[in-house]
Structures are given as C-alpha cells and as structure tokens.
Design a protein around this motif. Structure first.
Motif, PDB file in Angstrom:
ATOM      1  N   TYR A   1     -12.856 -33.144  28.264  1.00  0.00           N
ATOM      2  CA  TYR A   1     -13.055 -32.452  29.438  1.00  0.00           C
ATOM      3  C   TYR A   1     -13.985 -31.347  28.802  1.00  0.00           C
ATOM      4  CZ  TYR A   1     -11.655 -29.176  32.940  1.00  0.00           C
ATOM      5  OH  TYR A   1     -11.865 -28.285  34.147  1.00  0.00           O
ATOM      6  N   TYR A   2     -13.994 -31.084  27.577  1.00  0.00           N
ATOM      7  CA  TYR A   2     -14.753 -29.968  26.879  1.00  0.00           C
ATOM      8  C   TYR A   2     -15.957 -30.744  25.878  1.00  0.00           C
ATOM      9  CZ  TYR A   2     -11.174 -26.711  27.956  1.00  0.00           C
ATOM     10  OH  TYR A   2     -10.281 -25.930  28.503  1.00  0.00           O
ATOM     11  N   GLN A   3     -16.055 -31.860  26.403  1.00  0.00           N
ATOM     12  CA  GLN A   3     -17.323 -32.419  25.644  1.00  0.00           C
ATOM     13  C   GLN A   3     -18.629 -31.843  25.842  1.00  0.00           C
ATOM     14  OE1 GLN A   3     -17.581 -36.604  26.251  1.00  0.00           O
ATOM     15  NE2 GLN A   3     -19.417 -36.979  25.198  1.00  0.00           N
ATOM     16  N   ILE A   4     -19.221 -31.296  26.859  1.00  0.00           N
ATOM     17  CA  ILE A   4     -20.227 -30.931  27.139  1.00  0.00           C
ATOM     18  C   ILE A   4     -20.510 -29.446  26.674  1.00  0.00           C
ATOM     19  CG2 ILE A   4     -21.927 -29.939  28.966  1.00  0.00           C
ATOM     20  CD1 ILE A   4     -20.787 -32.379  30.758  1.00  0.00           C
ATOM     21  N   PRO A   5     -19.457 -28.633  26.894  1.00  0.00           N
ATOM     22  CA  PRO A   5     -19.511 -27.418  25.940  1.00  0.00           C
ATOM     23  C   PRO A   5     -19.640 -27.527  24.312  1.00  0.00           C
ATOM     24  CG  PRO A   5     -17.842 -27.313  27.896  1.00  0.00           C
ATOM     25  CD  PRO A   5     -18.397 -28.501  27.770  1.00  0.00           C
ATOM     26  N   ILE A   6     -18.784 -28.470  24.029  1.00  0.00           N
ATOM     27  CA  ILE A   6     -18.933 -28.461  22.479  1.00  0.00           C
ATOM     28  C   ILE A   6     -20.339 -29.223  22.108  1.00  0.00           C
ATOM     29  CG2 ILE A   6     -17.927 -30.145  20.635  1.00  0.00           C
ATOM     30  CD1 ILE A   6     -15.080 -30.089  21.940  1.00  0.00           C
ATOM     31  N   SER A   7     -20.678 -30.184  22.981  1.00  0.00           N
ATOM     32  CA  SER A   7     -21.911 -30.744  22.502  1.00  0.00           C
ATOM     33  C   SER A   7     -23.114 -29.593  22.580  1.00  0.00           C
ATOM     34  CB  SER A   7     -22.456 -31.817  23.537  1.00  0.00           C
ATOM     35  OG  SER A   7     -23.762 -32.130  23.247  1.00  0.00           O
TER      36      SER A   7
ATOM     37  N   SER B   1     -28.544 -36.232  23.028  1.00  0.00           N
ATOM     38  CA  SER B   1     -28.692 -37.354  22.039  1.00  0.00           C
ATOM     39  C   SER B   1     -27.457 -38.258  22.119  1.00  0.00           C
ATOM     40  CB  SER B   1     -28.884 -36.649  20.603  1.00  0.00           C
ATOM     41  OG  SER B   1     -27.743 -36.158  20.337  1.00  0.00           O
ATOM     42  N   ILE B   2     -27.909 -39.574  21.375  1.00  0.00           N
ATOM     43  CA  ILE B   2     -26.837 -40.298  21.359  1.00  0.00           C
ATOM     44  C   ILE B   2     -25.455 -39.908  20.562  1.00  0.00           C
ATOM     45  CG2 ILE B   2     -27.631 -41.439  18.864  1.00  0.00           C
ATOM     46  CD1 ILE B   2     -26.492 -43.675  21.719  1.00  0.00           C
ATOM     47  N   VAL B   3     -25.856 -38.889  19.772  1.00  0.00           N
ATOM     48  CA  VAL B   3     -24.685 -38.463  19.026  1.00  0.00           C
ATOM     49  C   VAL B   3     -23.626 -37.657  20.197  1.00  0.00           C
ATOM     50  CG1 VAL B   3     -23.685 -36.626  17.393  1.00  0.00           C
ATOM     51  CG2 VAL B   3     -25.917 -37.898  17.074  1.00  0.00           C
ATOM     52  N   SER B   4     -24.303 -37.005  20.829  1.00  0.00           N
ATOM     53  CA  SER B   4     -23.466 -36.442  22.213  1.00  0.00           C
ATOM     54  C   SER B   4     -22.599 -37.264  23.141  1.00  0.00           C
ATOM     55  CB  SER B   4     -24.432 -35.418  22.966  1.00  0.00           C
ATOM     56  OG  SER B   4     -23.714 -35.220  24.100  1.00  0.00           O
ATOM     57  N   ALA B   5     -23.190 -38.489  23.041  1.00  0.00           N
ATOM     58  CA  ALA B   5     -22.550 -39.735  23.976  1.00  0.00           C
ATOM     59  C   ALA B   5     -21.240 -39.961  23.078  1.00  0.00           C
ATOM     60  CB  ALA B   5     -23.309 -40.444  24.474  1.00  0.00           C
TER      61      ALA B   5
ATOM     62  N   PHE C   1     -15.055 -38.413  17.092  1.00  0.00           N
ATOM     63  CA  PHE C   1     -13.802 -37.316  17.114  1.00  0.00           C
ATOM     64  C   PHE C   1     -12.603 -38.459  16.625  1.00  0.00           C
ATOM     65  CE2 PHE C   1     -10.003 -36.593  19.827  1.00  0.00           C
ATOM     66  CZ  PHE C   1      -9.354 -35.740  19.438  1.00  0.00           C
ATOM     67  N   ILE C   2     -12.647 -39.663  17.409  1.00  0.00           N
ATOM     68  CA  ILE C   2     -11.494 -40.434  17.016  1.00  0.00           C
ATOM     69  C   ILE C   2     -11.399 -40.768  15.372  1.00  0.00           C
ATOM     70  CG2 ILE C   2     -10.344 -42.716  17.140  1.00  0.00           C
ATOM     71  CD1 ILE C   2     -11.489 -42.652  20.201  1.00  0.00           C
ATOM     72  N   GLY C   3     -12.683 -41.003  14.871  1.00  0.00           N
ATOM     73  CA  GLY C   3     -12.802 -41.500  13.548  1.00  0.00           C
ATOM     74  C   GLY C   3     -12.391 -40.493  12.447  1.00  0.00           C
ATOM     75  N   ILE C   4     -12.809 -39.095  12.904  1.00  0.00           N
ATOM     76  CA  ILE C   4     -12.554 -37.963  12.126  1.00  0.00           C
ATOM     77  C   ILE C   4     -11.266 -37.621  12.011  1.00  0.00           C
ATOM     78  CG2 ILE C   4     -13.044 -35.365  11.860  1.00  0.00           C
ATOM     79  CD1 ILE C   4     -15.676 -35.698  12.903  1.00  0.00           C
ATOM     80  N   PHE C   5     -10.700 -37.789  13.329  1.00  0.00           N
ATOM     81  CA  PHE C   5      -9.237 -37.460  13.347  1.00  0.00           C
ATOM     82  C   PHE C   5      -8.324 -38.659  12.763  1.00  0.00           C
ATOM     83  CE2 PHE C   5      -5.273 -37.280  15.935  1.00  0.00           C
ATOM     84  CZ  PHE C   5      -4.947 -35.993  15.923  1.00  0.00           C
ATOM     85  N   ILE C   6      -8.667 -39.834  12.523  1.00  0.00           N
ATOM     86  CA  ILE C   6      -8.159 -40.653  11.796  1.00  0.00           C
ATOM     87  C   ILE C   6      -8.032 -40.472  10.373  1.00  0.00           C
ATOM     88  CG2 ILE C   6      -7.890 -43.014  10.872  1.00  0.00           C
ATOM     89  CD1 ILE C   6      -8.837 -43.956  13.635  1.00  0.00           C
ATOM     90  N   ILE C   7      -9.201 -39.954   9.828  1.00  0.00           N
ATOM     91  CA  ILE C   7      -9.327 -39.580   8.429  1.00  0.00           C
ATOM     92  C   ILE C   7      -8.444 -38.370   7.891  1.00  0.00           C
ATOM     93  CG2 ILE C   7     -11.107 -38.816   6.295  1.00  0.00           C
ATOM     94  CD1 ILE C   7     -13.170 -40.275   8.361  1.00  0.00           C
ATOM     95  N   VAL C   8      -8.554 -37.479   8.965  1.00  0.00           N
ATOM     96  CA  VAL C   8      -7.741 -36.310   8.677  1.00  0.00           C
ATOM     97  C   VAL C   8      -6.155 -36.593   8.750  1.00  0.00           C
ATOM     98  CG1 VAL C   8      -7.211 -33.906   9.648  1.00  0.00           C
ATOM     99  CG2 VAL C   8      -9.419 -34.895   9.688  1.00  0.00           C
TER     100      VAL C   8
END
Lengths: 374, 253
Positions: free
Chosen positions: A311-317, A325-329, A335-342
């Motif tokens: 929902y907040y992807q665009i503001p965060i981006s 950029s592709i990073v944005s998409a 986020f999932i990856g970082i979350f799993i590591i955390v």
C-alpha cells in the motif's frame, strides 16, 4: 484503507496461506524436510480446476446436453477461425475458446444443475488429492535418497521445471503463458472460495494440532533431529518422510483448488516460488517452526505486513528516490528477504517456540509412577 | 555355546585405515560381554557396523541365526538389536521424557491418520510414558523430565542415552557404547547392577564397550579386547585384562 484487510479476496488469500504454511510446517518444521518446491504442490489444485476441471466439466456437459454442446461447438468454430478441436472438451482447454466455454456455457449449465455441480466439485477434489499424491510421490522419491541441502535444491528445481517450463510453455496442458479460466462453482464463486478456503484452513489447523500432539508428532520431530538415531530405534525414516510429504501435499493442493476459485483466470506463474514457497517459509520462520499456531500467526502477521507495505510502496519508493527503477518494482521481494534475515537474527525461535508433543497427561503419570529410585 | 551375535571377519576401511581388520566376535546368549581396548582400536566402528550405521567392506554379521549384513538399521532393531551411542545422539528438540518414550517401537499412533485417532494409541502410549517415567527415575533424570538435552550436563546426557536403550520391549541384544563414561562411580555401579539384573531376571544379552574396566569387570561374564582393528584376546574378563598383549596395547597405544 481499513477495508481491504477484511475484503473477501484478502481473506481467501489469508486462509489459503494459513493452510499452506501449516502444511509446510509439517514438512519443514516438524520433520525437517526442506520443501523449497511448495509452489508446485499448491499449483496442482489450481490445475485440477483449470486444465483438468474445464475438460471434465465440458465432458459432463456434452454427455448431458449433447445438442446444446453441438450448437456451442459450432458457435465457437464460427468465432475462432481455423480451430482444430473436435469437441467441446478440446475447446474448453484451448486458450482461444476457454473463456467463452467456461463463462457462457459451463458455468450457467452447472449453476442450474445443482446435483451435477456437487458431483463435479467432489470429482475435482478427488482429482486434486490424486494429483497431489502423485506429485508428492515424485518428491518423496528424492526425499528418501538425498541429504537436506541437495533435497532443497532438487525440490526447488523440480517445482520450477513444472511451473515455469512445463505448464507455462505448453499451451495444451493449462493454457501455458495465456492461462485458463478455472471452472468455478455456484452463482457466487467468491463466497464458495471463501467458505472452502476458510473451512480448509480450520480443518488443517485442527488436524496438524492433533498430529503434533500424537506419537506421530514426536516421531516426526525425532526424525528431524537425528535420522540415524531414529532409524537405530526401529523407525523407517523413509516411510515417515513419505507419509508427511503425501499428507502435506494434499493440504497444499486443496488450498490451491479453493484459491483459484477466486483468482479464476491465471497462468501457472501465479504459483511462483516467491509467493507460494518463500513467503510460506518466511511465515513459519516468523511464527515458529514446529508450532502450528505459529504458522497461523506467521501467515496473519506476514500478509498484513506485506499488504501494508504494498500500500505504501510508492511513497516508500519515492522517499528512497528509486523512481521507476527495477528496484522499486522489486521492493516487496526485497522486503521479504530483509524481513527473513531480521527474524532469523532477532527471533531465531520465532514468535511461538516448539512445544513437546502432549500425547498424554505427563504430570498425572509422573504423579502416579513413583519409580524405584524415587 | 549358543551365540546371539556372530560377526565373522569384519573389515571396515576408512581410506587407507583399516578400522576393522578381520574382526571375529561372538556374543554368547544371555550373558554380559565386554569389549575393551585403547582409543582408536575399532570398538565403536564395530558397534556401528553391527548395528547397520556402517556397511562393512567384507565379512558377515549373523544375528540370532540370520544373516543381517545387508539390512538397514531399523530392520536390525526390529529383529531385537538395540544400541546406544558413545557420544549421545539425542533428539535435541525432544524433552528427556520424550527422548526416552520414543525409544519404544511399535506405537500404533505413528501414522498420519492413526495419529489423530487417539483411541487407537492411548493405551500403548500410556504404558510407554509410564515405563519411560520409571526409567528416568532410575537414571536420576526424573526432575529434568521436561528439559531438552541442551540443558543437561554431559553425564546426564549419558544417563539419558542409557534410559533410551533400556526402553525397547524385550530386545535380544543390547549394544552399549561406553554407557558409564562421564557418570559418577556410584551411579555407574548402579547401572551395571541394573544390567546384571536384566540379564539374570529376563535373560537379556549385553555387549558393552567400556573404558572403566575397574567397574565393568566385576559385572561381566566374558570379554574381548581389541587393538589396531583386531581382536587380541578373549576369555574371562580378568584373564583378558591380565593378558600381556592387552596390557601392551594400552601402554603402547
């Protein structure tokens, strides 16, 4: 924005993920089977309602209403020049005619023939179970022979081969890259999907909880902890793994079957590795491996978090100056990856840690058995 | 004599090392047999080969008159061959009580369908837990019943390993790999007295790898001594201990 959390679509997704997370937890959390190919086991349920379901539905329609089916076929031929199918069964699974066959002929027909519709539902559930067992057997053939790391890679490759190559490239099986409309049920398929996926999630939870607190739950955890010691104590680890894979595959397949009732038109890539394998993994890691309630909590927390993030992807981006950029998409995946590591770092046990298998009331037996040295 | 286990000319190689170099050991039925020898003499390799954890490069294993050389570990267990591990291989996620209870085989509730039907397994399971409670009471682990192995001391882990190996129903042969190492002497004596009692009352057979010869020797009926992958002596425990070859192998080792 508070509305989408309780939307039917969100709940169906949530229920489906709860079932898949519970099913993955039985394999990975309890038994130590690193199933990184979970997505293909969910996909088989969708395939049962799409590629197989529409064919069976069309076949029944042809048998019951041969004249109407003939007319429909001629109508379709006039609309799709150069069509090669000889019957409505062929047309039902052809990407050019599938939408019309399903929506204009099959759905109205089954909605007005409740008995036949119920029969079809049961039939397709049986097909789902059979397909899940078949794919489960293939997976367990490898699971009984490989060490964990190799097994994880093999299952991932197997699932990718099925979902990305076989079912995505070949149009004849499941519409390939164009996808197919699934055969959906009742005049309100969304409600059907909601009730079906909700009931399945509930039953899956009850089942997994009873299993976890049975001698089988203990045996699964023992096999996970040390398979050599388990086999030295007489357990055929191959058989235990096989049983768990089969039952988990059936649960995952049924989840896919009800999920597709809402998604309707989709390709096999809807069941990609990020959404239907990595996400359930993240859910059980977050909620707690080998804890059924943990799988449920993990699914709820994760899906709500993911939705909020999207929902907040665009503001965060924008705040991160990522532009388009592709990073944005790919932000949700990142986020999932970082979350799993955390989580792995901060909460290695998950929110709810593993519990012993409460087969009997231990305290009572401890009370009554004084033992010779006590 | 009647032998429960006969290992003939077992050879097990690890690369160039012949850990077992033509070992022939016969375990007489209904007795407590010791297997001694210095570190690296091949005792644990022998146990691993007999229990099916390792496949021998040559030789046969005959158990209760049947060739079991090619059977996997779980089938050997089902024929009545039980073993413990020198370095305890406990189930780290299971509690002390669960570790012990799991060691009893044949629970009808170990299935994905029968597991959820409590009626089918409740009786068996209650018996199992009762027996497990009695065993961990005997090994002084009762107060730790809901702890996981990670919370135990080294000696307590050994005791849990002993509790587990006592759990199966009527085993024909129990292989114990250093059951008392790390256990204080009075409890070590108690464990051996218990083994003795099982032998006398139930006719159970034991093959015990042991380092603490001072304690073990008085409870055993027969002994084998190994050195460099070979059997160097066999006979009455005290005679084996006094055998010059055995003394030399310990000192020279």
């Amino acid at each position: 924005m508070s509305v989408w959390i309780f939307s039917d679509a969100f709940l169906i997704t949530l229920f489906s993920f709860i079932t898949v997370a519970i099913s993955l937890n039985l394999e990975a959390g309890f038994t130590g089977i690193p199933n990184f190919g979970k997505h293909v086991f969910v996909f088989v349920g969708a395939f049962a309602a799409q590629g197989i379901g529409v064919r069976i539905a069309a076949w029944i329609y042809e048998k019951v209403e041969p004249q109407a089916a003939q007319q429909a076929l001629e109508h379709l031929r006039s609309m799709v020049p150069g069509a090669t199918w000889k019957s409505l069964v062929g047309a039902a699974a052809d990407v050019d005619a599938n939408r019309i066959v399903v929506n204009n002929y099959l759905r109205p027909f089954f909605v007005s023939h409740v008995g036949l519709e119920a029969l079809l539902v049961v039939l397709l559930l049986v097909v789902t179970v059979a397909l899940a067992l078949f794919f489960g057997l293939i997976a367990s053939y490898a699971a009984l022979r490989l060490k964990e790391d190799y097994l994880a890679i093999l299952l991932l490759s197997f699932a990718e081969l099925m979902v990305m190559v076989l079912f995505y490239q070949s149009q004849s099986l499941n519409g390939g890259n164009q996808g197919l409309w699934a055969i959906t049920f009742t005049s309100d398929p969304v409600k059907f999907a909601l009730i079906g996926s909700g009931a399945l999630a509930f039953i899956s939870y009850l089942y997994a909880e009873r299993l976890a607190n049975s001698p089988m739950g203990r045996a699964m955890r023992a096999v996970r902890d040390d398979d050599v010691a388990a086999s030295v104590f007489g357990r055929d680890i191959a058989v235990i793994r096989l049983k768990v894979i089969l039952v988990s595959s059936v649960l995952a397949g049924l989840a896919g079957f009800f999920f597709i009732q809402n998604a309707a038109l989709s390709t096999s890539m809807t069941f990609n590795r990020v959404i239907w394998t990595f996400l359930p993994w993240a859910m059980i890691i977050l909620g707690g491996m080998a804890n059924n309630l943990g799988a449920v909590v993990g699914a709820i927390v994760f899906l709500i978090g993911k939705r909020l993030f999207e929902y907040y992807q665009i503001p965060i981006s924008n705040a991160l100056h990522l532009g388009s950029s592709i990073v944005s998409a790919l932000l949700p995946n990142i986020f999932i990856g970082i979350f799993i590591i955390v989580i792995l770092y901060a909460l290695p046990q998950g929110i709810l840690p593993e519990k012993p298998s409460k087969t009997v009331k231990f305290e009572e037996i401890l009370e009554s058995e004084q033992g010779e040295e006590a | 004599m009647d032998y429960i286990l006969e290992a003939h000319d077992l050879v097990k190689k690890f690369g160039e090392l012949r850990a077992l170099d033509g070992v022939t050991i016969r375990v007489p039925r209904g007795m407590v047999t010791l297997l001694i020898g210095p570190n690296g003499s091949g005792k644990t390799t022998f146990i691993n080969t007999v229990s099916g954890v390792y496949k021998p490069d040559a030789g046969r294993v005959i158990f209760d008159g049947e060739d079991i050389t090619d059977l996997p570990p779980h089938e050997r267990f089902r024929k009545g061959l039980v073993r413990s591990f020198q370095v305890p291989r406990l189930f780290t996620g299971l509690t002390v009580l669960e570790n012990t209870a799991f060691a009893r085989y044949g629970n009808p509730g170990e299935g994905v369908i029968s597991g959820i039907l409590k009626k089918i397994w409740l009786g068996f399971e209650t018996q199992t837990v009762r027996k497990a409670v009695r065993l961990i009471s005997f090994t002084k682990l009762r107060h730790l019943w809901d702890k996981r192995p990670g919370e135990l001391s080294g000696g307590q882990m050994k005791l849990l390993e002993v509790s587990r190996v006592m759990m199966p129903d009527q085993p024909k042969l129990v292989l114990m790999d250093e059951p008392t190492s790390g256990v204080f002497p009075s409890l070590a004596h108690e464990i051996f007295r218990y083994i003795r009692r099982l032998r006398e009352e139930y006719g159970m057979t034991f093959l015990i790898v042991e380092h603490r010869l001072d304690i073990a020797v008085e409870y055993a009926d027969y002994a084998y001594a190994m050195a460099y992958g070979k059997v160097v002596a066999e006979g009455k425990p005290r005679e084996v201990l006094e055998n010059p070859k055995v003394i030399e192998s310990y000192l020279g080792g």
